[in-house]
Write a protein that holds these residues in place. Structure first.
Motif, mmCIF file in Angstrom:
data_model
loop_
_atom_site.group_PDB
_atom_site.id
_atom_site.type_symbol
_atom_site.label_atom_id
_atom_site.label_comp_id
_atom_site.label_asym_id
_atom_site.label_seq_id
_atom_site.Cartn_x
_atom_site.Cartn_y
_atom_site.Cartn_z
ATOM 1 N N PRO A 69 67.330 7.753 102.426
ATOM 2 C CA PRO A 69 67.133 7.828 100.980
ATOM 3 C C PRO A 69 68.367 7.360 100.221
ATOM 4 O O PRO A 69 69.496 7.678 100.580
ATOM 5 N N GLN A 70 68.123 6.583 99.180
ATOM 6 C CA GLN A 70 69.200 6.056 98.364
ATOM 7 C C GLN A 70 69.285 6.818 97.051
ATOM 8 O O GLN A 70 68.257 7.143 96.445
ATOM 9 N N GLN A 71 70.508 7.083 96.604
ATOM 10 C CA GLN A 71 70.708 7.724 95.317
ATOM 11 C C GLN A 71 70.484 6.698 94.211
ATOM 12 O O GLN A 71 71.014 5.595 94.258
ATOM 13 N N GLN A 72 69.680 7.053 93.204
ATOM 14 C CA GLN A 72 69.378 6.165 92.107
ATOM 15 C C GLN A 72 69.940 6.725 90.815
ATOM 16 O O GLN A 72 70.229 7.909 90.692
ATOM 17 N N GLN A 73 70.065 5.846 89.831
ATOM 18 C CA GLN A 73 70.508 6.283 88.523
ATOM 19 C C GLN A 73 69.437 7.158 87.898
ATOM 20 O O GLN A 73 68.290 6.763 87.756
ATOM 21 N N SER A 74 69.793 8.354 87.520
ATOM 22 C CA SER A 74 68.823 9.309 87.014
ATOM 23 C C SER A 74 68.394 8.975 85.608
ATOM 24 O O SER A 74 69.187 8.498 84.783
ATOM 25 N N LEU A 75 67.103 9.200 85.297
ATOM 26 C CA LEU A 75 66.609 9.020 83.938
ATOM 27 C C LEU A 75 67.241 10.010 82.972
ATOM 28 O O LEU A 75 67.276 9.776 81.767
ATOM 29 N N THR A 76 67.739 11.101 83.492
ATOM 30 C CA THR A 76 68.287 12.140 82.619
ATOM 31 C C THR A 76 69.621 11.754 82.012
ATOM 32 O O THR A 76 70.105 12.429 81.111
ATOM 33 N N SER A 77 70.237 10.670 82.504
ATOM 34 C CA SER A 77 71.550 10.306 81.990
ATOM 35 C C SER A 77 71.526 10.015 80.505
ATOM 36 O O SER A 77 72.502 10.243 79.803
ATOM 37 N N ARG A 192 64.841 19.428 90.616
ATOM 38 C CA ARG A 192 63.447 19.845 90.476
ATOM 39 C C ARG A 192 63.227 21.250 91.021
ATOM 40 O O ARG A 192 62.591 22.105 90.391
ATOM 41 N N ALA A 193 63.798 21.543 92.203
ATOM 42 C CA ALA A 193 63.654 22.882 92.789
ATOM 43 C C ALA A 193 64.347 23.939 91.929
ATOM 44 O O ALA A 193 63.817 25.037 91.731
ATOM 45 N N SER A 311 61.329 23.411 80.706
ATOM 46 C CA SER A 311 60.145 22.573 80.944
ATOM 47 C C SER A 311 60.506 21.099 80.882
ATOM 48 O O SER A 311 60.080 20.302 81.727
ATOM 49 N N ARG A 312 61.294 20.726 79.881
ATOM 50 C CA ARG A 312 61.676 19.322 79.771
ATOM 51 C C ARG A 312 62.578 18.895 80.924
ATOM 52 O O ARG A 312 62.442 17.783 81.454
ATOM 53 N N GLN A 313 63.486 19.769 81.336
ATOM 54 C CA GLN A 313 64.317 19.455 82.484
ATOM 55 C C GLN A 313 63.480 19.304 83.758
ATOM 56 O O GLN A 313 63.714 18.420 84.578
ATOM 57 N N PHE A 314 62.520 20.180 83.927
ATOM 58 C CA PHE A 314 61.669 20.149 85.118
ATOM 59 C C PHE A 314 60.843 18.872 85.166
ATOM 60 O O PHE A 314 60.722 18.233 86.225
ATOM 61 N N GLU A 315 60.280 18.457 84.046
ATOM 62 C CA GLU A 315 59.482 17.238 84.009
ATOM 63 C C GLU A 315 60.337 16.013 84.285
ATOM 64 O O GLU A 315 59.914 15.093 84.994
ATOM 65 N N LEU A 316 61.544 15.980 83.732
ATOM 66 C CA LEU A 316 62.428 14.840 83.989
ATOM 67 C C LEU A 316 62.854 14.791 85.458
ATOM 68 O O LEU A 316 62.970 13.718 86.047
ATOM 69 N N LYS A 318 61.067 15.895 88.000
ATOM 70 C CA LYS A 318 59.910 15.408 88.762
ATOM 71 C C LYS A 318 59.756 13.899 88.609
ATOM 72 O O LYS A 318 59.390 13.205 89.561
ATOM 73 N N LEU A 319 60.031 13.387 87.419
ATOM 74 C CA LEU A 319 59.930 11.947 87.202
ATOM 75 C C LEU A 319 60.967 11.200 88.025
ATOM 76 O O LEU A 319 60.674 10.169 88.632
ATOM 77 N N ASP A 320 62.188 11.730 88.061
ATOM 78 C CA ASP A 320 63.229 11.115 88.886
ATOM 79 C C ASP A 320 62.866 11.172 90.363
ATOM 80 O O ASP A 320 63.097 10.223 91.114
ATOM 81 N N GLU A 321 62.278 12.283 90.784
ATOM 82 C CA GLU A 321 61.894 12.424 92.187
ATOM 83 C C GLU A 321 60.809 11.426 92.565
ATOM 84 O O GLU A 321 60.823 10.858 93.660
ATOM 85 N N SER A 322 59.863 11.189 91.650
ATOM 86 C CA SER A 322 58.794 10.224 91.932
ATOM 87 C C SER A 322 59.328 8.798 91.984
ATOM 88 O O SER A 322 58.783 7.960 92.699
ATOM 89 N N ARG A 323 60.408 8.523 91.259
ATOM 90 C CA ARG A 323 60.981 7.181 91.272
ATOM 91 C C ARG A 323 61.668 6.868 92.590
ATOM 92 O O ARG A 323 61.911 5.703 92.908
ATOM 93 N N GLU A 324 62.009 7.894 93.361
ATOM 94 C CA GLU A 324 62.690 7.651 94.623
ATOM 95 C C GLU A 324 61.774 7.033 95.664
ATOM 96 O O GLU A 324 62.230 6.441 96.626
ATOM 97 N N GLY A 325 60.473 7.148 95.473
ATOM 98 C CA GLY A 325 59.526 6.524 96.392
ATOM 99 C C GLY A 325 59.629 7.110 97.793
ATOM 100 O O GLY A 325 59.942 8.273 97.985
ATOM 101 N N ALA A 326 59.346 6.267 98.776
ATOM 102 C CA ALA A 326 59.420 6.711 100.170
ATOM 103 C C ALA A 326 60.876 6.997 100.520
ATOM 104 O O ALA A 326 61.728 6.121 100.443
#
Length: 392
Positions: A69-77, A192-193, A311-316, A318-326
């Motif tokens: 797994p590669q670390q990606q730039q987070s949307l939360t930045s 997310r956790a 809630s907003r932190q949790f949704e963001l 989850k969005l970052d986690e989904s962007r990580e893909g496989a």
């Protein structure tokens, strides 16, 4: 006369060949006289090693390579800049790295190894009575390597069966996928956790505050515009104060108290606390019923604001986690090898041939040295004394 004395003195300092031992040319001559024996024994040792290698079971090596797994730039930045104190929490979490060495350690874990042993019944294959013995032999037959430049992880498995070697290598990747799915390893998974747990706790508290507010009764006369605004302001400020404390706890998990981030967080908490104290001191003294209702309303708005932040932190997250893909991407899957990797007969023959050459040369020189020693009266006497010591 003086010339004769000089020659005699010079001759006294010239050591004899017997005193210094055989010279290099003398040793080479000893070996040259037996060159046929040396060649025969050298070739014989190499041929014997090659012959024995045919009696050994062949070993096959299968390997697979995958991208961790590669670390990606987070949307939360950028998106979390409007969330007040919780915005720094995402930045702190982004500093938590999951290096590829961590995934290699997971591959070497007992959790993964035992599942591989059970899946392929390796305890029977290795004829190991104890599971620990099977673990040790499996560890000797599996090699993990990490590319320093490309970051790829390779798994090489040795086995007498080419198909089983390939299946074991591929199973390591599948077991790593399973284990990483159960653990929060990446930055997005950690956030997310964390916020999922905070959101669940806040939801329970929000429900309790709402029920307490409803049970206290409602009337337009009780809740005027000014107390309502004051209560909402107080609740929002208290939510920010709680969020700042959560951020401080997170920072302290991996930073010392002398860090700049810790000092900034403490300063922010102190400022929010002063504002809370100021609002509490300006709160007018109302009737018991009114103050009780407003207190419950304030608690309800506080939990509501905190729930909204989480809630907003949790949704963001989850969005970052989904962007990580496989998380694990296989570059080269293991296939059954068509050539054995061990034993390497040519190398084995050369190695044993070189060893035989050294042994026969050393043996011949030793025999020649012993022969010279027996011919010298002084050395012969020393040998007799040495052997006589054992008889006495």
């Amino acid at each position: 006369m003086a010339h004769h004395t000089f020659e005699q003195t010079s001759s006294d300092f010239q050591p004899s060949a017997d005193e210094d031992g055989p010279t290099l040319i003398e040793q080479a001559t000893v070996l040259a006289r037996r060159w046929r024996l040396i060649v025969a024994l050298t070739v014989g040792a190499g041929a014997a090693a090659i012959g024995v290698s045919y009696l050994l079971p062949p070993t096959y090596t299968a390997s697979t390579t995958f991208l961790p797994p590669q670390q990606q730039q987070s949307l939360t930045s950028s998106a979390l800049a409007t969330l007040g104190p919780l915005a720094g929490l995402a930045g702190a979490a982004a500093g938590i790295k999951s290096p590829a060495e961590q995934y290699v350690s997971l591959l070497q874990s007992v959790n993964v190894g035992d599942r591989i042993i059970d899946k392929f019944k390796l305890q029977e294959v290795y004829q190991a009575k104890l599971r620990s013995s099977a673990r040790q032999e499996l560890a000797e037959n599996v090699r993990f390597s990490l590319g320093k430049k490309d970051g790829l992880i390779s798994i090489a498995v040795d086995d007498e069966s080419p198909q089983r070697a390939a299946d074991i290598a591929n199973s390591y990747v599948e077991e790593l996928r399973r284990l990483t799915a159960e653990l929060a390893l990446t930055e997005a998974q950690q956030r997310r956790a964390f916020f999922e747990q905070q959101l669940a706790e806040t939801r329970v508290k929000l429900t309790g505050a709402q029920q307490a507010l409803q049970s206290s009764g409602f009337s337009a006369e009780t809740l005027t515009a000014e107390p309502k605004a004051a209560a909402e302001t107080y609740a929002k400020l208290k939510a920010e104060h709680t969020a700042a404390e959560v951020k401080l706890q997170t920072l302290r998990s991996y930073l010392s108290d002398e860090a700049v981030e810790i000092k900034q967080a403490l300063s922010n908490i102190a400022g929010l606390q002063r504002q809370l104290d100021s609002l509490a001191s300006r709160r007018p003294a109302n009737s018991e019923a009114e103050s009780g209702y407003i207190g419950k309303y304030r608690d309800f708005k506080y939990q509501e604001a905190l729930f909204d932040l989480f809630s907003r932190q949790f949704e963001l997250a989850k969005l970052d986690e989904s962007r990580e893909g496989a998380l694990i991407q296989v570059v080269d899957a293991a296939a059954p090898p068509d050539r054995r990797s061990k034993p390497r007969r040519v190398r084995l023959g050369l190695a044993f041939g070189a060893l035989g050459f050294l042994l026969i040369c050393g043996g011949l020189l030793l025999i020649d040295s012993l022969r010279r020693g027996h011919q010298d009266p002084v050395s012969a006497q020393r040998w007799r004394e040495f052997l006589g010591a054992f008889k006495g």
